[in-house]
Design an enzyme around this catalytic site. Structure first.
Site, PDB file in Angstrom:
ATOM      1  N   ASP A  68      -0.684  -7.428   6.002  1.00  0.00           N
ATOM      2  CA  ASP A  68      -1.781  -6.470   5.869  1.00  0.00           C
ATOM      3  C   ASP A  68      -2.896  -7.229   5.150  1.00  0.00           C
ATOM      4  O   ASP A  68      -2.800  -7.514   3.956  1.00  0.00           O
ATOM      5  CB  ASP A  68      -1.281  -5.260   5.054  1.00  0.00           C
ATOM      6  CG  ASP A  68      -2.365  -4.202   4.855  1.00  0.00           C
ATOM      7  OD1 ASP A  68      -3.564  -4.541   4.932  1.00  0.00           O
ATOM      8  OD2 ASP A  68      -2.004  -3.033   4.596  1.00  0.00           O
TER       9      ASP A  68
ATOM     10  N   TYR B 254       0.840  -1.205   0.000  1.00  0.00           N
ATOM     11  CA  TYR B 254       0.000   0.000   0.000  1.00  0.00           C
ATOM     12  C   TYR B 254       0.877   1.258   0.000  1.00  0.00           C
ATOM     13  O   TYR B 254       1.869   1.329   0.739  1.00  0.00           O
ATOM     14  CB  TYR B 254      -0.900  -0.036   1.246  1.00  0.00           C
ATOM     15  CG  TYR B 254      -1.769   1.177   1.423  1.00  0.00           C
ATOM     16  CD1 TYR B 254      -2.851   1.413   0.583  1.00  0.00           C
ATOM     17  CD2 TYR B 254      -1.502   2.100   2.431  1.00  0.00           C
ATOM     18  CE1 TYR B 254      -3.650   2.539   0.744  1.00  0.00           C
ATOM     19  CE2 TYR B 254      -2.293   3.225   2.602  1.00  0.00           C
ATOM     20  CZ  TYR B 254      -3.361   3.439   1.750  1.00  0.00           C
ATOM     21  OH  TYR B 254      -4.146   4.546   1.915  1.00  0.00           O
TER      22      TYR B 254
ATOM     23  N   LYS C  52     -11.937  -0.273   5.072  1.00  0.00           N
ATOM     24  CA  LYS C  52     -12.338  -0.928   3.827  1.00  0.00           C
ATOM     25  C   LYS C  52     -13.437  -1.957   4.084  1.00  0.00           C
ATOM     26  O   LYS C  52     -14.489  -1.595   4.564  1.00  0.00           O
ATOM     27  CB  LYS C  52     -11.102  -1.528   3.147  1.00  0.00           C
ATOM     28  CG  LYS C  52      -9.881  -0.582   3.156  1.00  0.00           C
ATOM     29  CD  LYS C  52     -10.100   0.706   2.357  1.00  0.00           C
ATOM     30  CE  LYS C  52      -9.043   1.780   2.612  1.00  0.00           C
ATOM     31  NZ  LYS C  52      -7.660   1.391   2.453  1.00  0.00           N
TER      32      LYS C  52
HETATM   33  C1  PLP Z   1      -6.400   1.917   2.896  1.00  0.00           C
HETATM   34  C2  PLP Z   1      -5.318   0.968   3.186  1.00  0.00           C
HETATM   35  C3  PLP Z   1      -4.415   1.208   4.239  1.00  0.00           C
HETATM   36  C4  PLP Z   1      -4.447   2.472   5.062  1.00  0.00           C
HETATM   37  O1  PLP Z   1      -5.581   2.532   5.880  1.00  0.00           O
HETATM   38  P1  PLP Z   1      -6.331   3.885   6.321  1.00  0.00           P
HETATM   39  O2  PLP Z   1      -7.508   3.385   7.069  1.00  0.00           O
HETATM   40  O3  PLP Z   1      -6.664   4.639   5.069  1.00  0.00           O
HETATM   41  O4  PLP Z   1      -5.363   4.648   7.163  1.00  0.00           O
HETATM   42  C5  PLP Z   1      -3.456   0.240   4.495  1.00  0.00           C
HETATM   43  N1  PLP Z   1      -3.373  -0.883   3.752  1.00  0.00           N
HETATM   44  C6  PLP Z   1      -4.204  -1.132   2.730  1.00  0.00           C
HETATM   45  C7  PLP Z   1      -4.056  -2.391   1.950  1.00  0.00           C
HETATM   46  C8  PLP Z   1      -5.203  -0.223   2.415  1.00  0.00           C
HETATM   47  O5  PLP Z   1      -6.027  -0.479   1.385  1.00  0.00           O
END
Ligand code: PLP
Length: 388
Positions: A175, A103, A200
């Site tokens: 992640d 990311y 998300k």
């Molecule tokens: C959006 C996202 C993040 C960051 O998260 P936020 O809630 O925007 O701070 C980290 N990793 C992935 C894969 C993401 O899609």
């Protein structure tokens, strides 16, 4: 409380609940309070101050720990706050290996913030385990991966990574934002730490920003609890409540998200305007088999490229139902242009090297009727034709 269920859908609904002994609500209430009364000096209390712990947040933290199969969960004010907290487990001079498709914000915080404290990183194509092994120098303390990774949906063999990490006595961190514990559980595959942008799919309605971390050992749980309380990027009681409300429907939402995504991926693959589709659910996709070995299915996220006969700007402008926006994982379908949006923080040379071309389009398929989504895509593709 004894568990009276086995399946993950039941856990999403019944996990983590904190009951209030006076009224027995079926949901955890929003404890909108910063502090808690103590009745005598030195009293041992469950909650003393809401940065340290709050019952609404604790319920969410217990829920995500249960869903991911970990020892303890931690809720943060954003995915980046969660990632930042995990990175503060390390010290100056340490090095982290990161997936080449990580990311954009993860790359940025390492490159621009943690670099100031001499925490180093190496970008590795984690799809190739032999490259990962070769990149482990004496200062490497962790491997940080996403699978499938943003935005080319590159699949990493999670069991392979966990094994390499274990052999070198370093931490493995996943992640898991794109898959959620409903589709993939890295701790069960041997990982030490799993984290999420709960903004998300876990949130799922594009109405909150949150991050979650789950750790596999009591030792890591103690360290993370200390970091969470010391650095303070905690999730507030209201969003902690809202996120639990969302997670109750995660399974049904993901089933529909995936069904829609599978239909759209096959449609785009057979479309004359589309040169290439990146989607782990397509049997001829490079990471298809590895992904199926570690996840329930190919997930929701996909990217695609148009042929030279179609104009990407016209395509974005012609979409009517699907919105051009950052983010993903909500009930509404969104498209984005990684090169200028989500991955703009990554220098052009690195983008080119890892295959994030200017023609790449990322699609987050929502829960609309799939016929409407396909009609919108078809119409926009038709409108974007520049050559016969
Ligand atoms: C959006 C996202 C993040 C960051 O998260 P936020 O809630 O925007 O701070 C980290 N990793 C992935 C894969 C993401 O899609």
């Amino acid at each position: 409380m004894t568990r009276t269920y086995r399946g993950i859908n039941s856990a999403m609904i019944h996990g983590g609940l904190q009951t209030d002994e006076s009224s027995h609500p079926v949901n955890t209430p929003i404890y909108q309070t910063s502090t808690f009364r103590q009745f005598s000096l030195g009293d041992k209390v469950d909650y003393e101050y809401s940065r340290t712990g709050n019952p609404t947040r604790a319920a969410l933290e217990a829920l995500i720990a249960e869903l991911e199969g970990g020892k303890a969960g931690f809720a943060f004010a954003s995915g980046m706050a969660a990632i930042t907290a995990v990175l503060t487990l390390f010290k100056s001079g340490d090095r982290i290996l990161i997936s080449s498709n990580v990311y954009g914000g993860t790359y940025r915080v390492l490159d621009k913030v943690f670099s100031r404290f001499a925490l180093k990183y190496t970008i590795v194509d984690t799809e190739d385990l032999s490259l990962v092994k070769q990149s482990i120098t004496d200062d490497v303390r962790a491997i940080f991966v996403e699978s499938p990774a943003n935005p080319l949906l590159t699949v990493t063999d999670l069991m392979g990574i966990a094994e390499i990490a274990r052999r070198h006595h370093i931490l493995s961190i996943a992640d898991n934002t794109f898959m959620t514990p409903y589709l993939q559980r890295p701790l069960e595959l041997g990982f030490d730490i799993v984290l999420h942008s709960a903004t998300k799919y876990l949130g799922g309605h594009s109405d909150l920003i949150a991050g979650l971390v789950v750790v596999s050992s009591a030792e890591l749980a103690e360290q993370l609890a200390f970091i969470q309380n010391s650095t303070g990027g905690v999730l507030d009681p209201f969003d902690s409540f809202l996120l639990q409300r969302s997670i109750k429907t995660l399974g049904v939402r993901m089933d529909r998200h995936v069904a829609n995504a599978e239909a759209i991926a096959s449609h785009l693959k057979n479309h004359q305007a589309v040169a290439r589709v990146y989607y782990p659910g397509l049997p001829d996709f490079k990471g298809y088999a590895v992904n199926l070995g570690q996840a329930r299915n190919g997930g929701v996220m996909m990217s695609f490229e148009l042929t030279g006969d179609y104009d990407i700007r016209k395509f974005f402008a012609a979409l009517k139902l699907i919105a051009l926006a950052e983010s993903l994982g909500g009930v509404e379908s969104l498209v984005c242009h990684p090169a200028t949006m989500t991955h703009a923080a990554i220098p052009p040379e690195i983008r080119a090297k890892v295959g994030i071309t200017d023609g790449l389009i990322r699609l987050s398929t929502g829960l609309e009727d799939v016929e409407d989504l396909i009609a919108d895509l078809d119409n926009a593709l038709e409108q974007s034709r520049i050559r016969e």
